[in-house]
Design a protein around this motif. Structure first.
Motif, short mmCIF file in Angstrom:
data_model
loop_
_atom_site.label_atom_id
_atom_site.label_comp_id
_atom_site.label_asym_id
_atom_site.label_seq_id
_atom_site.Cartn_x
_atom_site.Cartn_y
_atom_site.Cartn_z
N ARG A 115 59.04 -47.36 -3.26
CA ARG A 115 58.86 -48.78 -2.93
C ARG A 115 60.15 -49.52 -3.25
O ARG A 115 60.90 -49.12 -4.15
CB ARG A 115 57.70 -49.36 -3.71
CG ARG A 115 56.40 -48.65 -3.36
CD ARG A 115 55.21 -49.57 -3.44
NE ARG A 115 54.01 -48.88 -3.02
CZ ARG A 115 53.50 -48.93 -1.80
NH1 ARG A 115 54.09 -49.63 -0.87
NH2 ARG A 115 52.40 -48.28 -1.50
N VAL A 116 60.40 -50.60 -2.50
CA VAL A 116 61.63 -51.37 -2.66
C VAL A 116 61.27 -52.80 -3.03
O VAL A 116 60.41 -53.42 -2.41
CB VAL A 116 62.46 -51.36 -1.35
CG1 VAL A 116 63.71 -52.21 -1.49
CG2 VAL A 116 62.82 -49.93 -0.95
N GLU A 117 61.93 -53.34 -4.04
CA GLU A 117 61.83 -54.75 -4.42
C GLU A 117 63.22 -55.21 -4.80
O GLU A 117 63.94 -54.52 -5.52
CB GLU A 117 60.87 -54.95 -5.60
CG GLU A 117 59.42 -55.01 -5.22
CD GLU A 117 59.07 -56.08 -4.19
OE1 GLU A 117 59.69 -57.17 -4.20
OE2 GLU A 117 58.20 -55.81 -3.35
N GLY A 118 63.61 -56.38 -4.31
CA GLY A 118 64.92 -56.92 -4.62
C GLY A 118 66.06 -56.05 -4.12
O GLY A 118 67.14 -56.05 -4.70
N GLY A 119 65.81 -55.29 -3.05
CA GLY A 119 66.85 -54.44 -2.48
C GLY A 119 67.13 -53.18 -3.28
O GLY A 119 68.12 -52.50 -3.04
N LYS A 120 66.24 -52.87 -4.25
CA LYS A 120 66.43 -51.69 -5.09
C LYS A 120 65.12 -50.91 -5.18
O LYS A 120 64.05 -51.49 -5.07
CB LYS A 120 66.86 -52.10 -6.50
CG LYS A 120 68.17 -52.83 -6.55
CD LYS A 120 68.50 -53.26 -7.95
CE LYS A 120 69.82 -54.01 -7.97
NZ LYS A 120 70.17 -54.45 -9.31
N THR A 121 65.25 -49.61 -5.42
CA THR A 121 64.04 -48.83 -5.62
C THR A 121 63.35 -49.35 -6.88
O THR A 121 63.99 -49.54 -7.91
CB THR A 121 64.34 -47.32 -5.76
OG1 THR A 121 65.32 -47.13 -6.77
CG2 THR A 121 64.85 -46.74 -4.44
N SER A 122 62.05 -49.63 -6.78
CA SER A 122 61.33 -50.22 -7.91
C SER A 122 60.53 -49.18 -8.69
O SER A 122 59.85 -49.52 -9.65
CB SER A 122 60.40 -51.32 -7.41
OG SER A 122 59.43 -50.80 -6.54
#
Length: 129
Positions: A115-122
């Motif tokens: 999953r991606v959040e804030g352009g980074k893998t979360s």
């Protein structure tokens, strides 16, 4: 000497085959997979814009397509579903790595991804079937 496939590519190939084999074994060993959704559930599914499909092991489900399927995203707020990074695109990606995510195409979306959040893998890569 033959070149072996990358482990992530092998997982992408083997998971569907294992799911199919498990489904065949469960039905041949007396397990029962419903042929379709119950009529009321199927009608409700269609009324909500969905359609009948199959999940792992052949079970009927109500599937929904997302209009923004495949759109580049940096987090869930950019998508109707989730913002995902398909880690088969390269080697294992550590949590917190900057990546380009894509909106998932359907509500039920089996495979391996982070999953991606804030352009980074979360989080770590997770596989769903």
């Amino acid at each position: 000497m033959a070149k072996l496939a990358h482990p992530r590519e092998m997982k992408r190939i083997l998971l569907p085959m294992l799911a199919l084999a498990a489904g065949l074994l469960s039905t041949s060993c007396g397990g029962h997979v419903p042929a379709a959704l119950p009529k009321a559930e199927a009608a409700s599914c269609r009324a909500g814009g969905g359609y009948e499909s199959r999940a792992a092991f052949g079970y009927p489900i109500c599937q929904h397509d997302y209009a923004d399927a495949g759109k580049v995203c940096s987090g869930k707020s950019d998508c109707q579903g989730g913002c995902l990074f398909d880690s088969v695109q390269g080697p294992a990606t550590p949590v917190g790595t900057a990546v380009i995510g894509h909106c998932q195409p359907t509500a039920y979306y089996p495979g391996c991804y982070a999953r991606v959040e804030g352009g980074k893998t979360s989080g770590p890569e997770i596989c769903f079937d």
